[in-house]
Write a protein that holds these residues in place. Sequence first.
Motif, PDB file in Angstrom:
ATOM      1  N   ARG A 333       0.822  -1.211   0.000  1.00 21.14           N
ATOM      2  CA  ARG A 333       0.000   0.000   0.000  1.00 21.14           C
ATOM      3  C   ARG A 333       0.861   1.269   0.000  1.00 21.14           C
ATOM      4  O   ARG A 333       0.607   2.209  -0.750  1.00 21.14           O
ATOM      5  N   HIS A 381      -7.160   6.790   0.848  1.00 18.01           N
ATOM      6  CA  HIS A 381      -7.735   6.611   2.178  1.00 18.01           C
ATOM      7  C   HIS A 381      -9.258   6.648   2.055  1.00 18.01           C
ATOM      8  O   HIS A 381      -9.898   7.653   2.360  1.00 18.01           O
ATOM      9  N   HIS A 388      -6.558   9.325  -4.036  1.00 18.58           N
ATOM     10  CA  HIS A 388      -5.430   9.827  -4.821  1.00 18.58           C
ATOM     11  C   HIS A 388      -5.623   9.374  -6.260  1.00 18.58           C
ATOM     12  O   HIS A 388      -5.758   8.179  -6.516  1.00 18.58           O
ATOM     13  N   GLU A 426      -4.840  16.040   1.736  1.00 22.75           N
ATOM     14  CA  GLU A 426      -3.669  15.935   2.623  1.00 22.75           C
ATOM     15  C   GLU A 426      -2.354  16.321   1.964  1.00 22.75           C
ATOM     16  O   GLU A 426      -1.342  16.360   2.649  1.00 22.75           O
ATOM     17  N   HIS A 427      -2.342  16.586   0.682  1.00 24.48           N
ATOM     18  CA  HIS A 427      -1.062  16.927   0.030  1.00 24.48           C
ATOM     19  C   HIS A 427      -0.819  18.428  -0.076  1.00 24.48           C
ATOM     20  O   HIS A 427       0.301  18.843  -0.321  1.00 24.48           O
TER      21      HIS A 427
HETATM   22 ZN    ZN Z   1      -2.235   9.512   1.066  1.00 24.90          ZN
END
Ligand code: ZN
Length: 468
Positions: A333, A381, A388, A426-427
């Motif tokens: 993962r 997620h 993503h 989250e990026h």
């Molecule tokens: Zn991630």
Amino acid sequence: LIQNIKISNFVISSLQKIVGQQNVYTDEENLLEYGHDETESLSFPPNVLVKPENTSQVAQIMKLAFENIIPVTPIGARTGLSGGSLCVSGGIGLSMEKFNNILKIDEDNLQVVVEPGVITQELQDEVAKKGLYYAPDPASKGSCFIGGNIAENSGGPRALKYGVTSDFVLNLEVVLPNGKIINTGANTLKNSTGYNLTQLIVGSEGTLGIVTKATLKLLPLSKYNKLILVSFKSAIDACAAVSSIFKVGVIPSAIEFMDRLAVDFTIKYIDEAKLDLDDEVEALLLIEVDGNNPDILMNDLEKIIKVVENHNSSENILFAEDEAQKENLWFIRRRIGEAVKINSIYKEEDTVVPRFELPSLLSGVKEIGKKYGFQSVCYGHAGDGNLHVNIIKGDLTDDQWNIELPKAIREIFQLTVNLGGTISGEHGIGWVQKEYMDIPFSDTEIELMKSIKKTFDPKNILNPNKIF
Ligand code: ZN
Ligand code: LAC
């Protein structure tokens, strides 16, 4: 853009006086090395790289930069995926790598005080020795810095049950663009005192201030966890199963989605990654539960298995028997991003929607892909609705890639926002997503953000030209 900055000899010698000659670099090799992160193939080297060792040095550097109007970009471990730490305006690259101490593990209050250059995994390992848990676990946790996690408000798989970085940050010591040092909050779990400066700094991508110390919340470490890998013939079914899991009263510690291509790439390009999949498997869910009572965990897993079966999961569910098997599944993962990078030029999107909308997001992304003729690797997620989307260049021409693709990305982001989501989970926005900020935000909202930036950084010297 403030480009072609000239750094005078006076500034170089002032920097040398502040941090010592050995901590100032102007050689090409170092400048190039610190001019990239993990975002695509960008290169924005600083004119000069400095490695301060304490807060007072950071404050003096900022004072110098403020007086001379020189851009300063804070740099962490350079694992970022939106170019947040790239010196797009040149100037001073401020590496925080020497701030690498865990200052205090406070077992009485379940808190830890750290410097921003501590590697996330190292923090997790150190507190685990005392039976404590720091949950945020981005895929790059073995190399990324806590400071970068704070800057981007990083998440990772365990955010599902425990929250993202912002849920763990209680108080920050920050150097402002003018060189003044502030503390944003208090070392308390509750705080209704004034505006929440702490949470304003978290996720601000190093544009408002430089974090030099952080007080973080800890949790007791769970004693047990169980991990299953569930395969589906339909990726949409896999996505649809996700929101149903919560309806049976279970909050797993992770629900990760991987489409077939993500796993295939990882097995192909990462030597140690091994997994046998039936031909018809189109997608997988990696589901983990954790807690202190193994019987309850088994019970939770049984409930989850019933749910996924109702969503047409394949019959053979893989149950990780031991630590080695668990590690192997997590390894696969975590290495997807790296495998995609090895395969071809690609573009990384970080869409997030309310989790019930995940099937609509996935099918929409695939439709847009068909329309523009690109292949995408989708993973992420799922429990957080955070998908993503890695768009593969493959055989696309440069024109398709440079001219058509931004239109496709706009469509994906517009869909995401229409579904109640947003363009980064989250990026961060950093350098590569800023052209899309008009999709989630109105002019009024952007102006409000810009006025906050101006209040903190009136001369626009700290990590300029990021976010908007
Ligand atoms: Zn991630
Ligand atoms: C991951 C990174 C790309 O989840 O966020 O692997």
